[in-house]
Motif scaffolding. Structure first.
Motif, PDB file in Angstrom:
ATOM      1  N   VAL A   3       8.249 -12.495   0.606  1.00  0.00           N
ATOM      2  CA  VAL A   3       7.247 -11.650   1.259  1.00  0.00           C
ATOM      3  C   VAL A   3       7.612 -10.177   1.055  1.00  0.00           C
ATOM      4  O   VAL A   3       6.758  -9.345   0.715  1.00  0.00           O
ATOM      5  CB  VAL A   3       7.146 -11.981   2.762  1.00  0.00           C
ATOM      6  N   ALA A   4       8.872  -9.842   1.256  1.00  0.00           N
ATOM      7  CA  ALA A   4       9.317  -8.457   1.070  1.00  0.00           C
ATOM      8  C   ALA A   4       9.096  -8.011  -0.370  1.00  0.00           C
ATOM      9  O   ALA A   4       8.631  -6.886  -0.617  1.00  0.00           O
ATOM     10  CB  ALA A   4      10.790  -8.322   1.453  1.00  0.00           C
ATOM     11  N   ARG A   5       9.415  -8.866  -1.325  1.00  0.00           N
ATOM     12  CA  ARG A   5       9.245  -8.518  -2.740  1.00  0.00           C
ATOM     13  C   ARG A   5       7.776  -8.264  -3.072  1.00  0.00           C
ATOM     14  O   ARG A   5       7.427  -7.279  -3.735  1.00  0.00           O
ATOM     15  CB  ARG A   5       9.807  -9.649  -3.603  1.00  0.00           C
ATOM     16  N   ARG A   6       6.896  -9.153  -2.613  1.00  0.00           N
ATOM     17  CA  ARG A   6       5.479  -9.025  -2.956  1.00  0.00           C
ATOM     18  C   ARG A   6       4.818  -7.830  -2.243  1.00  0.00           C
ATOM     19  O   ARG A   6       3.967  -7.160  -2.814  1.00  0.00           O
ATOM     20  CB  ARG A   6       4.740 -10.317  -2.626  1.00  0.00           C
ATOM     21  N   ILE A   7       5.217  -7.567  -1.003  1.00  0.00           N
ATOM     22  CA  ILE A   7       4.657  -6.402  -0.307  1.00  0.00           C
ATOM     23  C   ILE A   7       5.173  -5.123  -0.954  1.00  0.00           C
ATOM     24  O   ILE A   7       4.432  -4.138  -1.081  1.00  0.00           O
ATOM     25  CB  ILE A   7       4.995  -6.443   1.194  1.00  0.00           C
ATOM     26  N   ALA A  13       1.652  -0.482  -6.011  1.00  0.00           N
ATOM     27  CA  ALA A  13       0.301  -0.489  -6.574  1.00  0.00           C
ATOM     28  C   ALA A  13      -0.634   0.389  -5.746  1.00  0.00           C
ATOM     29  O   ALA A  13      -1.446   1.143  -6.297  1.00  0.00           O
ATOM     30  CB  ALA A  13      -0.232  -1.921  -6.639  1.00  0.00           C
ATOM     31  N   MET A  14      -0.507   0.320  -4.421  1.00  0.00           N
ATOM     32  CA  MET A  14      -1.368   1.126  -3.560  1.00  0.00           C
ATOM     33  C   MET A  14      -1.083   2.613  -3.727  1.00  0.00           C
ATOM     34  O   MET A  14      -1.990   3.443  -3.649  1.00  0.00           O
ATOM     35  CB  MET A  14      -1.189   0.697  -2.097  1.00  0.00           C
ATOM     36  N   GLN A  15       0.181   2.954  -3.967  1.00  0.00           N
ATOM     37  CA  GLN A  15       0.500   4.365  -4.207  1.00  0.00           C
ATOM     38  C   GLN A  15      -0.140   4.830  -5.510  1.00  0.00           C
ATOM     39  O   GLN A  15      -0.710   5.912  -5.583  1.00  0.00           O
ATOM     40  CB  GLN A  15       2.020   4.549  -4.244  1.00  0.00           C
ATOM     41  N   ARG A  16      -0.068   3.995  -6.533  1.00  0.00           N
ATOM     42  CA  ARG A  16      -0.660   4.356  -7.821  1.00  0.00           C
ATOM     43  C   ARG A  16      -2.185   4.462  -7.726  1.00  0.00           C
ATOM     44  O   ARG A  16      -2.811   5.224  -8.458  1.00  0.00           O
ATOM     45  CB  ARG A  16      -0.289   3.308  -8.886  1.00  0.00           C
ATOM     46  N   VAL A  65       1.727  -3.803   8.989  1.00  0.00           N
ATOM     47  CA  VAL A  65       0.738  -2.730   8.865  1.00  0.00           C
ATOM     48  C   VAL A  65       1.244  -1.501   9.617  1.00  0.00           C
ATOM     49  O   VAL A  65       1.203  -0.374   9.121  1.00  0.00           O
ATOM     50  CB  VAL A  65      -0.643  -3.167   9.392  1.00  0.00           C
ATOM     51  N   GLY A  66       1.751  -1.729  10.808  1.00  0.00           N
ATOM     52  CA  GLY A  66       2.312  -0.633  11.590  1.00  0.00           C
ATOM     53  C   GLY A  66       3.525  -0.011  10.921  1.00  0.00           C
ATOM     54  O   GLY A  66       3.700   1.206  10.929  1.00  0.00           O
ATOM     55  N   TYR A  67       4.364  -0.853  10.315  1.00  0.00           N
ATOM     56  CA  TYR A  67       5.564  -0.363   9.631  1.00  0.00           C
ATOM     57  C   TYR A  67       5.180   0.493   8.426  1.00  0.00           C
ATOM     58  O   TYR A  67       5.665   1.616   8.260  1.00  0.00           O
ATOM     59  CB  TYR A  67       6.429  -1.542   9.195  1.00  0.00           C
ATOM     60  N   LEU A  68       4.288  -0.018   7.576  1.00  0.00           N
ATOM     61  CA  LEU A  68       3.918   0.704   6.354  1.00  0.00           C
ATOM     62  C   LEU A  68       3.023   1.910   6.623  1.00  0.00           C
ATOM     63  O   LEU A  68       2.857   2.759   5.750  1.00  0.00           O
ATOM     64  CB  LEU A  68       3.246  -0.247   5.367  1.00  0.00           C
ATOM     65  N   VAL A 267       0.023 -12.849   3.187  1.00  0.00           N
ATOM     66  CA  VAL A 267       0.519 -11.717   3.961  1.00  0.00           C
ATOM     67  C   VAL A 267       0.177 -10.399   3.270  1.00  0.00           C
ATOM     68  O   VAL A 267      -0.240  -9.428   3.911  1.00  0.00           O
ATOM     69  CB  VAL A 267       2.044 -11.827   4.175  1.00  0.00           C
ATOM     70  N   VAL A 268       0.324 -10.369   1.949  1.00  0.00           N
ATOM     71  CA  VAL A 268       0.010  -9.159   1.185  1.00  0.00           C
ATOM     72  C   VAL A 268      -1.453  -8.760   1.373  1.00  0.00           C
ATOM     73  O   VAL A 268      -1.773  -7.581   1.591  1.00  0.00           O
ATOM     74  CB  VAL A 268       0.328  -9.355  -0.311  1.00  0.00           C
ATOM     75  N   ARG A 269      -2.352  -9.718   1.306  1.00  0.00           N
ATOM     76  CA  ARG A 269      -3.778  -9.427   1.501  1.00  0.00           C
ATOM     77  C   ARG A 269      -4.031  -8.847   2.883  1.00  0.00           C
ATOM     78  O   ARG A 269      -4.768  -7.865   3.040  1.00  0.00           O
ATOM     79  CB  ARG A 269      -4.613 -10.702   1.302  1.00  0.00           C
ATOM     80  N   GLN A 270      -3.415  -9.449   3.892  1.00  0.00           N
ATOM     81  CA  GLN A 270      -3.613  -8.985   5.256  1.00  0.00           C
ATOM     82  C   GLN A 270      -3.072  -7.567   5.448  1.00  0.00           C
ATOM     83  O   GLN A 270      -3.708  -6.727   6.100  1.00  0.00           O
ATOM     84  CB  GLN A 270      -2.924  -9.945   6.230  1.00  0.00           C
ATOM     85  N   VAL A 271      -1.916  -7.307   4.876  1.00  0.00           N
ATOM     86  CA  VAL A 271      -1.304  -5.982   5.031  1.00  0.00           C
ATOM     87  C   VAL A 271      -2.122  -4.927   4.295  1.00  0.00           C
ATOM     88  O   VAL A 271      -2.381  -3.840   4.830  1.00  0.00           O
ATOM     89  CB  VAL A 271       0.153  -6.000   4.522  1.00  0.00           C
TER      90      VAL A 271
END
Length: 307
Positions: A3-7, A13-16, A65-68, A267-271
């Protein structure tokens, strides 16, 4: 760990894509973070992270979500609840979380709950004066705190051998009269065991422990960094063969790994959806919690932000 790796990959990707202003990748350090955080007793222990400890947040069940949201710059240290999650707000000051952990450990000693603090920092941060002062203070008072150094080989662009005198952070513990342990930071079980032993030592009055987890930052220091300018592809390929996620997966049945991948994707989709839906926060929130009693100048600025 998966989960940590994929997030982590999704955050890059979101930064890019312009969704996140900036991000500090942690790929390659999953075992160090997850293995140590998984050993904590979340009813009484407390963790103090830096800006590259997503794996610890995942292992501790923090609202991601809160963490990121910290990387969106929308709130003071993230929008998760530090007290409930037992993870202090993200600290972007190099070595800045270390004295905080020692202060919390002093409180834990005084209230007798048996809680132990763990503080995360890198090999570069180990050269900061704040870290040495915190080590000395914790050693003098035999405080229940774990100094968890993730030695990922690089202090941004400076290799560890050029900025860690003596070549070992763990060896410095002897100078403070406390326990120092060097562990394979890419072996999640070895990290878990070393952290568990340090937790027991802290609870039993044995004082602090320095754990140096030898690992590697497989990506850049941050999304504005180009590691190709200061390290070789040969080095990166060598460490890629020691990938902690692949190493852990090799000991599990294929169906278990497949289930973990499916869970991580969900989890990635939700985040991602949660972060995009966060939106902008009211500008006035920037003034909250700066002072217990706001100054007149601060109140004037706050009023001006609503104009």
């Amino acid at each position: 760990m998966l989960v940590a790796r994929r997030i982590d990959e999704e955050a890059i990707a979101m930064q890019r894509q312009g969704e996140l202003p900036g991000y500090a990748p942690m790929k390659g350090q999953e075992a160090a973070q997850v293995g140590s955080a998984a050993a904590l007793d979340l009813t009484r222990d407390f963790a103090f992270p830096n800006y590259r400890d997503l794996g610890a947040a995942v292992a501790m069940g923090v609202d991601l979500v809160g963490y990121l949201s910290t990387h969106l710059g929308t709130w003071h240290g993230g929008m998760y609840d530090p007290q409930a999650s037992r993870l202090a707000p993200v600290n972007a000051v190099v070595g800045g979380a270390v004295p905080h952990a020692v202060g919390w450990a002093m409180g834990a000693r005084l209230d007798g709950t048996g809680g132990v603090a763990i503080t995360y920092f890198g090999d570069g941060a180990s050269s900061q004066g704040d870290v040495h002062e915190a080590l000395n203070f914790a050693a003098v008072y035999r405080l229940p705190v774990i100094f968890f150094c993730q030695n990922n080989g690089w202090a941004i662009s400076v290799p560890a051998e050029r900025q860690v005198a003596g070549g070992s952070v763990a060896a410095r513990a002897a100078g403070y009269g406390i326990e120092g342990v060097r562990v394979d930071g890419n072996d999640v079980l070895a990290v878990f065991e070393a952290t568990s032993e340090a937790l027991c030592r802290g609870r039993d009055g044995g004082g602090p422990t320095v754990i140096e987890a030898m690992t590697y930052r497989m990506g850049p220091h941050s999304t504005s960094d180009d590691p190709g300018r200061y390290r070789t592809l040969e080095e990166e390929r060598e460490w890629a063969e020691r990938d902690p996620v692949a190493r852990a997966a090799a000991n599990l049945p294929a169906e278990v790994v497949a289930e973990a991948e499916a869970h991580a994707a969900q989890v990635v989709r939700q985040v991602r959806e949660g972060l995009i839906a966060t939106g902008e926060r009211p500008a006035g929130e920037l003034f909250s919690f700066v002072y217990r009693e706001p100054t007149k100048a601060l109140l004037d600025q706050q009023r001006g932000s609503h104009v």
